[in-house]
Design an enzyme around this catalytic site. Sequence first.
Site, short mmCIF file in Angstrom:
data_model
loop_
_atom_site.label_atom_id
_atom_site.label_comp_id
_atom_site.label_asym_id
_atom_site.label_seq_id
_atom_site.Cartn_x
_atom_site.Cartn_y
_atom_site.Cartn_z
N LYS A 153 0.83 -1.21 0.00
CA LYS A 153 0.00 0.00 0.00
C LYS A 153 0.87 1.27 0.00
O LYS A 153 2.09 1.19 0.02
CB LYS A 153 -0.96 -0.02 1.20
CG LYS A 153 -1.77 -1.30 1.32
CD LYS A 153 -2.69 -1.52 0.13
CE LYS A 153 -3.08 -2.98 -0.04
NZ LYS A 153 -4.23 -3.48 0.61
C1 LIG Z 1 -5.13 -4.46 0.95
C2 LIG Z 1 -6.58 -4.34 0.89
C3 LIG Z 1 -7.41 -4.78 1.94
C4 LIG Z 1 -6.94 -5.55 3.14
O1 LIG Z 1 -5.84 -5.09 3.78
P1 LIG Z 1 -4.92 -6.03 4.71
O2 LIG Z 1 -4.12 -5.03 5.49
O3 LIG Z 1 -4.11 -6.90 3.81
O4 LIG Z 1 -5.84 -6.84 5.59
C5 LIG Z 1 -8.77 -4.54 1.83
N1 LIG Z 1 -9.30 -3.93 0.76
C6 LIG Z 1 -8.54 -3.52 -0.28
C7 LIG Z 1 -9.19 -2.83 -1.45
C8 LIG Z 1 -7.16 -3.73 -0.26
O5 LIG Z 1 -6.43 -3.34 -1.31
#
Ligand SMILES: *Cc1c(COP(=O)(O)O)cnc(C)c1O
Length: 243
Positions: free
Chosen positions: A151
């Site tokens: 992210k």
């Molecule tokens: C990464 C992501 C998640 C979940 O995040 P985690 O930290 O891996 O649990 C949920 N929704 C979207 C759209 C994502 O890209």
Amino acid sequence: HQVDSFEQEFSAYCDCRHTIGVASGLDALKLILRALDIGPGDEVIVPPMTFAATANCIVYQGGTPVFADVDAETLLIDPVCVEQKVTKRTKAVIAVDYAGQPCDYDALRAITDRHGLALIADGCHALGATYKGKPVGAVADMTAFSFHPVKHITTGEGGMITTDSPDYADRMRRFRNHGISSDHRQREAQGSWFYQMVDLGFNYRMTDIQCALGISQLKKLPLWIDRRREIAAQYDAAFSTTD
Ligand SMILES: *Cc1c(COP(=O)(O)O)cnc(C)c1O
């Protein structure tokens, strides 16, 4: 007290009243649905174009995910499809700001207001984006972010919820910490060991170590968004030729 500091800096960045740091983006989504009391028989509308966690968080609560299609151009949830999927059992809509593009929140808000639904944003792709001048995180009733390494900023693993509602924020903070009504810092400040477990909660807490990293990461966010835009522009240029 790095957790409080990171939450405050994140609040300032997203221009929202309350932030709740959690262990992952999935935990952020789970806490949001928990705050809304989603349970068996309840439907929540989500787009099919997203990461698995967006629909899974509904299933964890015993609710039913109902898929509304995305717009073929933007890949964002189509408000017309959302309204077609509303039934008597619908409780909320989760909009996903796919690939960093904010959804059509004016249209979605009109629908959720008309039917008395909560408007949730999965902003895991969209930290740093704005909708009509407002940061993503200050638009929906509650917004989930992730700090997984792929992210915009990372804390190893981690997540955050933003909201302007003190009521939702209190419930989510309690549920993050075993359903207990105060955390150890509040007890220290009050000079009291007394606490009560008022809800069946979980341990979804974020650590001080993660938050220390998050504070330094947040400072670098503008640079990284610029870099992402540069790379996206390269793809746009490479794929824009018609021959
Ligand atoms: C990464 C992501 C998640 C979940 O995040 P985690 O930290 O891996 O649990 C949920 N929704 C979207 C759209 C994502 O890209």
